[in-house]
Design a protein around this motif. Structure first.
Motif, PDB file in Angstrom:
ATOM      1  N   VAL A  52     -20.173 -27.847 -39.487  1.00 56.20           N
ATOM      2  CA  VAL A  52     -20.788 -27.371 -38.252  1.00 56.20           C
ATOM      3  C   VAL A  52     -22.299 -27.466 -38.369  1.00 56.20           C
ATOM      4  O   VAL A  52     -22.890 -27.061 -39.372  1.00 56.20           O
ATOM      5  N   GLU A  53     -22.935 -27.998 -37.334  1.00 53.87           N
ATOM      6  CA  GLU A  53     -24.382 -28.098 -37.321  1.00 53.87           C
ATOM      7  C   GLU A  53     -24.971 -26.783 -36.821  1.00 53.87           C
ATOM      8  O   GLU A  53     -24.723 -26.360 -35.698  1.00 53.87           O
ATOM      9  N   HIS A  54     -25.729 -26.143 -37.673  1.00 51.70           N
ATOM     10  CA  HIS A  54     -26.406 -24.913 -37.261  1.00 51.70           C
ATOM     11  C   HIS A  54     -27.601 -24.707 -38.168  1.00 51.70           C
ATOM     12  O   HIS A  54     -27.885 -25.504 -39.039  1.00 51.70           O
ATOM     13  N   ASP A  55     -28.317 -23.620 -37.961  1.00 52.46           N
ATOM     14  CA  ASP A  55     -29.561 -23.385 -38.682  1.00 52.46           C
ATOM     15  C   ASP A  55     -29.380 -22.495 -39.901  1.00 52.46           C
ATOM     16  O   ASP A  55     -30.357 -22.093 -40.524  1.00 52.46           O
ATOM     17  N   GLY A  56     -28.130 -22.161 -40.235  1.00 52.43           N
ATOM     18  CA  GLY A  56     -27.897 -21.358 -41.427  1.00 52.43           C
ATOM     19  C   GLY A  56     -27.967 -22.203 -42.684  1.00 52.43           C
ATOM     20  O   GLY A  56     -28.268 -23.387 -42.659  1.00 52.43           O
ATOM     21  N   PRO A 104     -14.767 -31.306 -28.188  1.00 44.73           N
ATOM     22  CA  PRO A 104     -15.607 -30.143 -27.868  1.00 44.73           C
ATOM     23  C   PRO A 104     -16.523 -29.838 -29.045  1.00 44.73           C
ATOM     24  O   PRO A 104     -16.490 -30.528 -30.070  1.00 44.73           O
ATOM     25  N   PRO A 105     -17.342 -28.776 -28.941  1.00 44.98           N
ATOM     26  CA  PRO A 105     -18.105 -28.362 -30.117  1.00 44.98           C
ATOM     27  C   PRO A 105     -17.174 -27.913 -31.239  1.00 44.98           C
ATOM     28  O   PRO A 105     -16.038 -27.526 -30.998  1.00 44.98           O
ATOM     29  N   PHE A 106     -17.667 -28.002 -32.454  1.00 50.96           N
ATOM     30  CA  PHE A 106     -16.981 -27.493 -33.641  1.00 50.96           C
ATOM     31  C   PHE A 106     -15.738 -28.295 -34.016  1.00 50.96           C
ATOM     32  O   PHE A 106     -14.809 -27.781 -34.642  1.00 50.96           O
ATOM     33  N   GLY A 107     -15.699 -29.570 -33.632  1.00 49.23           N
ATOM     34  CA  GLY A 107     -14.669 -30.477 -34.123  1.00 49.23           C
ATOM     35  C   GLY A 107     -13.257 -30.052 -33.791  1.00 49.23           C
ATOM     36  O   GLY A 107     -12.972 -29.509 -32.725  1.00 49.23           O
ATOM     37  N   HIS A 108     -12.351 -30.292 -34.750  1.00 49.18           N
ATOM     38  CA  HIS A 108     -10.937 -29.990 -34.506  1.00 49.18           C
ATOM     39  C   HIS A 108     -10.702 -28.484 -34.411  1.00 49.18           C
ATOM     40  O   HIS A 108      -9.754 -28.045 -33.755  1.00 49.18           O
ATOM     41  N   THR A 109     -11.578 -27.701 -35.042  1.00 50.70           N
ATOM     42  CA  THR A 109     -11.462 -26.250 -34.886  1.00 50.70           C
ATOM     43  C   THR A 109     -11.700 -25.857 -33.437  1.00 50.70           C
ATOM     44  O   THR A 109     -10.968 -25.036 -32.870  1.00 50.70           O
ATOM     45  N   VAL A 327     -13.195 -22.876 -44.151  1.00 48.50           N
ATOM     46  CA  VAL A 327     -12.304 -21.990 -43.392  1.00 48.50           C
ATOM     47  C   VAL A 327     -13.080 -20.803 -42.821  1.00 48.50           C
ATOM     48  O   VAL A 327     -12.858 -20.396 -41.671  1.00 48.50           O
ATOM     49  N   ASP A 328     -14.000 -20.260 -43.609  1.00 47.95           N
ATOM     50  CA  ASP A 328     -14.834 -19.170 -43.096  1.00 47.95           C
ATOM     51  C   ASP A 328     -15.604 -19.626 -41.855  1.00 47.95           C
ATOM     52  O   ASP A 328     -15.719 -18.881 -40.864  1.00 47.95           O
ATOM     53  N   GLU A 329     -16.125 -20.825 -41.903  1.00 48.08           N
ATOM     54  CA  GLU A 329     -16.860 -21.353 -40.760  1.00 48.08           C
ATOM     55  C   GLU A 329     -15.937 -21.575 -39.570  1.00 48.08           C
ATOM     56  O   GLU A 329     -16.311 -21.334 -38.419  1.00 48.08           O
ATOM     57  N   ARG A 330     -14.709 -22.000 -39.826  1.00 42.34           N
ATOM     58  CA  ARG A 330     -13.725 -22.187 -38.753  1.00 42.34           C
ATOM     59  C   ARG A 330     -13.471 -20.869 -38.031  1.00 42.34           C
ATOM     60  O   ARG A 330     -13.395 -20.828 -36.797  1.00 42.34           O
ATOM     61  N   ARG A 332     -15.491 -18.340 -37.809  1.00 37.54           N
ATOM     62  CA  ARG A 332     -16.695 -17.940 -37.084  1.00 37.54           C
ATOM     63  C   ARG A 332     -16.798 -18.663 -35.747  1.00 37.54           C
ATOM     64  O   ARG A 332     -17.068 -18.053 -34.714  1.00 37.54           O
ATOM     65  N   VAL A 333     -16.583 -19.984 -35.757  1.00 40.97           N
ATOM     66  CA  VAL A 333     -16.764 -20.735 -34.514  1.00 40.97           C
ATOM     67  C   VAL A 333     -15.602 -20.513 -33.552  1.00 40.97           C
ATOM     68  O   VAL A 333     -15.782 -20.580 -32.329  1.00 40.97           O
ATOM     69  N   THR A 334     -14.419 -20.232 -34.076  1.00 42.73           N
ATOM     70  CA  THR A 334     -13.297 -19.881 -33.201  1.00 42.73           C
ATOM     71  C   THR A 334     -13.607 -18.595 -32.450  1.00 42.73           C
ATOM     72  O   THR A 334     -13.342 -18.479 -31.246  1.00 42.73           O
ATOM     73  N   ASP A 335     -14.189 -17.612 -33.140  1.00 46.38           N
ATOM     74  CA  ASP A 335     -14.578 -16.366 -32.488  1.00 46.38           C
ATOM     75  C   ASP A 335     -15.601 -16.628 -31.379  1.00 46.38           C
ATOM     76  O   ASP A 335     -15.555 -15.987 -30.317  1.00 46.38           O
ATOM     77  N   ILE A 336     -16.513 -17.557 -31.615  1.00 50.50           N
ATOM     78  CA  ILE A 336     -17.519 -17.889 -30.599  1.00 50.50           C
ATOM     79  C   ILE A 336     -16.848 -18.361 -29.316  1.00 50.50           C
ATOM     80  O   ILE A 336     -17.151 -17.881 -28.213  1.00 50.50           O
ATOM     81  N   LEU A 337     -15.914 -19.288 -29.429  1.00 51.32           N
ATOM     82  CA  LEU A 337     -15.236 -19.817 -28.237  1.00 51.32           C
ATOM     83  C   LEU A 337     -14.321 -18.776 -27.612  1.00 51.32           C
ATOM     84  O   LEU A 337     -14.199 -18.699 -26.382  1.00 51.32           O
ATOM     85  N   ASN A 338     -13.690 -17.962 -28.446  1.00 53.93           N
ATOM     86  CA  ASN A 338     -12.787 -16.927 -27.918  1.00 53.93           C
ATOM     87  C   ASN A 338     -13.536 -15.855 -27.137  1.00 53.93           C
ATOM     88  O   ASN A 338     -12.938 -15.152 -26.317  1.00 53.93           O
ATOM     89  N   ARG A 339     -14.815 -15.700 -27.397  1.00 57.77           N
ATOM     90  CA  ARG A 339     -15.610 -14.753 -26.616  1.00 57.77           C
ATOM     91  C   ARG A 339     -16.164 -15.401 -25.353  1.00 57.77           C
ATOM     92  O   ARG A 339     -16.155 -14.805 -24.272  1.00 57.77           O
ATOM     93  N   MET A 340     -16.680 -16.622 -25.492  1.00 56.42           N
ATOM     94  CA  MET A 340     -17.387 -17.228 -24.360  1.00 56.42           C
ATOM     95  C   MET A 340     -16.457 -17.676 -23.246  1.00 56.42           C
ATOM     96  O   MET A 340     -16.752 -17.478 -22.065  1.00 56.42           O
ATOM     97  N   PHE A 341     -15.337 -18.300 -23.577  1.00 60.04           N
ATOM     98  CA  PHE A 341     -14.463 -18.858 -22.542  1.00 60.04           C
ATOM     99  C   PHE A 341     -13.981 -17.779 -21.566  1.00 60.04           C
ATOM    100  O   PHE A 341     -14.122 -17.943 -20.342  1.00 60.04           O
ATOM    101  N   PRO A 342     -13.412 -16.668 -22.035  1.00 55.59           N
ATOM    102  CA  PRO A 342     -12.973 -15.641 -21.066  1.00 55.59           C
ATOM    103  C   PRO A 342     -14.127 -15.056 -20.263  1.00 55.59           C
ATOM    104  O   PRO A 342     -13.945 -14.705 -19.092  1.00 55.59           O
ATOM    105  N   LEU A 343     -15.300 -14.942 -20.882  1.00 54.76           N
ATOM    106  CA  LEU A 343     -16.447 -14.412 -20.142  1.00 54.76           C
ATOM    107  C   LEU A 343     -16.781 -15.311 -18.961  1.00 54.76           C
ATOM    108  O   LEU A 343     -16.961 -14.839 -17.835  1.00 54.76           O
ATOM    109  N   PHE A 344     -16.867 -16.611 -19.185  1.00 52.93           N
ATOM    110  CA  PHE A 344     -17.189 -17.548 -18.108  1.00 52.93           C
ATOM    111  C   PHE A 344     -16.082 -17.586 -17.060  1.00 52.93           C
ATOM    112  O   PHE A 344     -16.353 -17.714 -15.865  1.00 52.93           O
ATOM    113  N   LEU A 345     -14.836 -17.480 -17.507  1.00 53.11           N
ATOM    114  CA  LEU A 345     -13.718 -17.523 -16.569  1.00 53.11           C
ATOM    115  C   LEU A 345     -13.733 -16.308 -15.644  1.00 53.11           C
ATOM    116  O   LEU A 345     -13.497 -16.430 -14.437  1.00 53.11           O
ATOM    117  N   ASN A 346     -14.042 -15.164 -16.186  1.00 51.95           N
ATOM    118  CA  ASN A 346     -14.039 -13.931 -15.401  1.00 51.95           C
ATOM    119  C   ASN A 346     -15.340 -13.710 -14.640  1.00 51.95           C
ATOM    120  O   ASN A 346     -15.349 -13.007 -13.624  1.00 51.95           O
TER     121      ASN A 346
END
Length: 397
Positions: A52-56, A104-109, A327-330, A332-346
């Motif tokens: 994952v490309e990020h600044d960490g 999408p972002p974050f590859g196959h994850t 796997v730790d990174e997977r 983390r990024v899964t949590d990111i999508l799991n938060r953002m998608f429902p927010l935008f949908l609602n």
């Protein structure tokens, strides 16, 4: 001079929206150029291949592959193989350049996370999403949405990994549920999803395998997820290192690594070409349609090399794709999508204005979810991370 079983520009089935032919480019050169100039292609620069490309601190660096560098490598391999087999190199390159546009972002994850989120709304598949991008979401031309690519390039995007639908005993397509993005395109223009793709698209698919098997070995070594000594115990790779050691006994580590892995690369490409040449000589197809109507692909690895590649993939799966740090990174990024998608949908107001309007005007919840998906799937890794931080500043890292 192309072979009789190659796709011929003069025989192209054309474009959904008719256009005048170019005076200096073939239809597939034009497709290639439109793909390269698309917004989705540029975004591949900041989309994940494995890391994952990020600044960490984890996996920081400019040497790891992104979707863009991977795509360029696939296109190079596809041109090489297609040229050796007398196929149309421009069509092979076009399919190769488009094959990952729907990631999408974050590859196959990211794909796994969005597929789960979209399960109530028609699912998610990156090949189908690539078709949606090139037929609807790219909006730059005055006369049509999308890139208005030729039938052959669209077919290649849809079927480069093989037929999407099964055939019955008469050879007709067996009805089945399709990803909605693929179903929409196929309803507008029959892509003959029960047949093989052209030989050129099959080349693009094999080139994808060659490229990622090669560069994931490079990237895994650079990330220190495994060592050269461990790789040397694997088929194909072990003999490659042994040959380099015999020819260059005092070579420094990085040159030794590169010399060995480029030999692995060569073994895969040469095997594909040799197998295809033998099968083409034996079967003597006289048209591109004969390739499509065959019982299976004509472009593939030999059985012995395929078994060796399976062993390499198994090693990479355990030591790289499922390494604890990855796997730790997977997670983390899964949590990111799991938060953002429902927010935008609602609450579509959380999206940019144009996406908000489209979502609010959607006729039903399915279509709203698909618009939200288009927005989220189009994000780069860095944009998704930045948006998540803006929207959820208190979320755990």
């Amino acid at each position: 001079m192309t072979a009789p079983y190659a796709c011929q520009p003069q025989d192209s089935r054309g474009r959904l929206h008719p256009e005048q032919l170019s005076t200096f480019r073939s239809p597939w050169q034009r497709d290639r150029d439109r793909i390269i100039h698309s917004s989705a292609f540029r975004r591949l620069k900041h989309k994940t291949q494995v890391f994952v490309e990020h600044d960490g601190e984890a996996y920081r660096g400019d040497y790891y592959r992104t979707r863009l560098t991977h795509t360029i490598e696939v296109a190079q391999v596809a041109r090489t193989i297609a040229g050796a087999l007398g196929l149309n190199t421009d069509l092979a390159e076009s399919v190769a350049l488009a094959h990952d546009l729907g990631h999408p972002p974050f590859g196959h994850t990211g794909e796994d996370a969005l597929a789960a989120l979209m399960q109530p709304y028609g699912g998610f598949d990156h090949n189908a999403q690539a078709l949606r991008i090139v037929t609807r979401l790219e909006r730059h031309y005055a006369d049509f949405d999308g890139l208005n690519l030729t039938w052959e390039t669209l077919e290649g995007i849809a079927k480069h990994n093989g037929p999407v639908l099964e055939r019955d005993i008469t050879g007709a397509a067996v009805a089945a549920d399709l990803p909605y993005a693929l179903a929409e395109v196929n309803a507008a223009w029959d892509l003959e999803l029960h047949t093989n793709a052209s030989a050129e698209a099959q080349v693009a698919a094999v080139a994808d395998d060659v490229a990622y098997n090669h560069h994931d070995l490079h990237d895994g070594l650079r990330a220190e997820l495994f060592t050269e000594e461990e790789l040397a115990e694997l088929p194909v790779i072990g003999p490659a290192f042994a040959e380099v050691d015999r020819l260059y006994p005092d070579l420094d580590r990085m040159r030794r690594r590169h010399e060995a892995l480029r030999r692995v690369f060569g073994v895969m490409v040469e095997d594909v070409i040799a197998v295809a040449q033998n099968r083409l000589t034996s079967l003597q197809p006289q048209s591109a349609q004969e390739i499509r109507d065959m019982d299976g692909p004509i472009i593939r690895f030999s059985k012995p090399l395929y078994q060796n590649i399976k062993a390499i993939k198994s090693f990479l799966f355990t030591r790289m794709y499922r390494a604890p740090s990855v796997v730790d990174e997977r997670h983390r990024v899964t949590d990111i999508l799991n938060r953002m998608f429902p927010l935008f949908l609602n609450d579509p107001s959380m999206m940019p204005a144009s996406w908000q309007r489209a979502a609010e005007q959607a006729p039903d919840q399915n279509e709203r979810a698909r618009i939200v998906l288009d927005y989220v799937a189009g994000m780069t890794d860095r944009y998704a991370i930045a948006e998540h931080l803006r929207l959820f500043p208190d979320a755990p890292e």
